[in-house]
Design an enzyme around this catalytic site. Structure first.
Site, mmCIF file in Angstrom:
data_model
loop_
_atom_site.group_PDB
_atom_site.id
_atom_site.type_symbol
_atom_site.label_atom_id
_atom_site.label_comp_id
_atom_site.label_asym_id
_atom_site.label_seq_id
_atom_site.Cartn_x
_atom_site.Cartn_y
_atom_site.Cartn_z
ATOM 1 N N HIS A 194 -3.848 -5.043 0.718
ATOM 2 C CA HIS A 194 -3.368 -5.240 2.037
ATOM 3 C C HIS A 194 -3.292 -6.994 1.988
ATOM 4 C CE1 HIS A 194 -2.510 -1.582 4.268
ATOM 5 N NE2 HIS A 194 -3.458 -1.276 3.632
ATOM 6 N N GLU A 252 -1.892 -8.751 4.341
ATOM 7 C CA GLU A 252 -1.720 -9.400 5.575
ATOM 8 C C GLU A 252 -3.114 -9.619 6.351
ATOM 9 O OE1 GLU A 252 -1.152 -4.946 5.978
ATOM 10 O OE2 GLU A 252 -1.128 -6.422 4.561
ATOM 11 N N CYS A 257 0.696 -1.157 -0.057
ATOM 12 C CA CYS A 257 -0.082 0.009 -0.097
ATOM 13 C C CYS A 257 0.783 1.216 0.105
ATOM 14 C CB CYS A 257 -1.026 0.005 1.257
ATOM 15 S SG CYS A 257 -2.465 1.099 0.882
#
Length: 540
Positions: free
Chosen positions: A191, A193, A101
């Site tokens: 993202h 994660e 990002c």
């Protein structure tokens, strides 16, 4: 929790003992709220990772000598004056780098690309189209495929730096994933994660395994051995005192320290009268009889409940409990010294990695956010003690894994989180011994029903709350006017967000009947269907 003075300098920031023994990945934090999830995903691959704010990244890189670097997301814009940036020395160091990002945007801009403000923010689920192959996608995404990801950005890369190629695009991000295979630089606008990117963990695994070439040798067995050596080196022949709360963190810390230094450790378990049913007995049995660890058990419930009489504000409850805990703990430490065992030089506590990670303030410079513990905060300053924090490199799930490695019973290691102030914040309004007894019994019945249904390990946290209201009911041939019990159960991956657990009506009905029949003083049971946000997991 709250009742603490500032945490002493000896505990202000990570100091990994794993640094010299294992391959590492450095995570440069630009202020994302989910940066911790990056570290957790990397550690799940058996690779030690550490988070540092961007202002300290250059020094940390030189000290850690990581095999790879990840640039996190963040709330800033690279178009802002004095926007945060990655140290160029890291980008020139020859190690693999992954930008996420904001990390993608600053990497692209710093290496000669162009970033522009988007026409609108892209937040939430989005579809990625893979336009070319790369090492990140190997075995996960195919060229031409469309995949769901989680976006959270306003700016976007519009011109690639030299050496890069675009390998994926999205509706709001024509250049959504970029790759420079020669330098092993990769970056993505989404993202990976978060759980909302279904294949995110696999993409990160490819960065760790295929791009960085790391095999993963950081295990709880290795951590245990290294932690024991570190404790012995720090403590020497000194004495350590450890405050037990009955929770997983302090218990695992105590058992690990005892394995390292044996009788040099004394544990103090202060029962403030707001524990779960039979919790005090369980702790005493585990430490005194199973592990043979020196333990001082203090029943201070009368003192705590006396001070809490008339207190209704939840923050005041926390402060009162924290202040009293310090007073009682300090008094017991002096008694131990008076018995001829000598004054303890060290205080052990179960500080975890999220408690010591440095957060970033983009307006006022770096600031250290350290969670104060209701039970030991302020003690090192008052008693002139040094801290022993063997778990300060670990996340909660890693502490549980270490507990299993140390042989703690699963029923203890796998327990749901329990707040330091205990049942005090599950009993809104004034606390009395009668209310606590009712709540304790209702909670025990509820948890027992969950275990019998085989649901305990599927739920992040479950507990009962005693509401400060009474309602009219009918039991037998008589009218009743008794308390209401609220039931709470949530699912979560990290506690930052949570959804209520969708019990079926049969379970809820049977549980309500059991509580009303078995717990005197309750005639009504309700179920909390609030998620977080907007609510919190605990009621106070």
């Amino acid at each position: 929790m709250t009742a603490s003075s500032k945490t002493p300098a000896s505990s202000s920031g990570p100091s990994p003992h794993a640094a010299s023994a294992h391959d590492k990945i450095l995570i440069v934090d630009f202020g994302s709220q989910v940066t911790q999830l990056i570290a957790r995903r990397i550690r799940e691959e058996g690779v030690y990772s550490e988070i540092v704010p961007f202002q300290k990244a250059e020094a940390a890189f030189l000290e850690m000598k990581p095999k790879a670097v990840i640039l996190s997301g963040g709330p800033a814009s690279v178009l802002d004056k004095d926007a945060p940036a990655a140290p160029m020395s890291i980008l020139k160091a020859g190690v693999p780098v992954l930008g996420i990002c904001y990390g993608e945007q600053t990497m692209a801009q710093q290496l000669g690309g162009t970033v522009e403000a988007g026409h609108h923010r892209e937040f939430g689920r989005a579809a990625i189209e893979v336009t070319d192959t790369c090492a990140l996608f190997e075995g996960v995404w195919e060229k031409g495929g469309h995949y769901n990801v989680w976006m959270s950005h306003g700016d976007r890369v519009t011109k690639l730096p030299d050496g890069f190629r675009a390998v994926a695009k999205a509706q709001g991000s024509p250049i959504a994933v970029i790759a420079d295979d020669a330098r092993r630089f990769y970056a993505m606008q989404f993202h990976p994660e978060v759980v909302h990117t279904p294949d995110g963990a696999k993409l990160l695994r490819n960065f760790v395994r295929k791009v960085a070439g790391l095999t993963g040798d950081w295990t709880m067995r290795a951590f245990r051995e290294e932690a024991i050596e570190k404790i012995r080196a720090q403590v020497g022949k000194g004495r350590v005192i450890c405050g037990l709360s009955g929770g997983v963190d302090s218990s695992v810390a105590a058992i690990l320290i005892h394995e390292a230094i044996g009788e040099q450790l004394t544990c103090v378990f202060v029962d403030h009268g707001m524990l779960r049913k039979d919790e005090g007995k369980t702790v005493v049995e585990l430490f005194r009889h199973h592990y043979n660890i020196p333990l001082v058990h203090v029943d201070a419930s009368k003192q705590f409940l006396g001070e809490l009489a008339g207190v209704t504000d939840p923050e005041m409850k926390r402060k009162t409990i924290g202040r009293l805990f310090i007073d009682v703990f300090e008094a017991e430490a002096k008694k131990i010294a008076a018995l001829g065992k000598g004054s303890a030089e060290f205080l052990a506590q179960g500080t975890l990695y999220p408690d010591v990670i440095e957060s970033v303030s983009f307006t006022g410079g770096p600031s250290v956010t350290i969670k104060s513990h209701h039970n030991v905060g302020g003690l090192p300053d008052r008693m002139n003690m040094k801290l022993v924090e063997p778990l300060r490199e670990l996340f909660k799930d890693e502490v549980r894994a270490l507990g299993r490695e140390l042989g703690l019973p699963e029923i203890f290691v796998g327990r749901h989180p329990f707040p330091g102030p205990g049942l005090a914040i599950r009993c809104p309004g004034e606390i009395t011994r009668e209310k606590l007894d009712i709540l304790r019994e209702a909670d025990a019945v509820y948890i027992d029903q969950i275990r019998k249904a085989g649901l305990y390990d599927k739920i992040w946290q479950a507990f009962a709350v005693l509401l400060p209201v009474k309602t009219v009911g009918v039991m037998g041939d008589g009218r009743t006017y008794e308390y209401v019990v609220g039931l709470r159960a949530v699912t979560s991956t990290d506690g930052m967000t949570a959804d209520f657990y969708a019990f079926d009506a049969t379970f809820l009905g049977a549980t309500a009947t059991s509580i009303i029949n078995e717990v005197k003083g309750v005639n009504r049971v309700v179920y909390d269907v609030t998620s977080k946000p907007p609510g919190t997991i605990e009621w106070e």
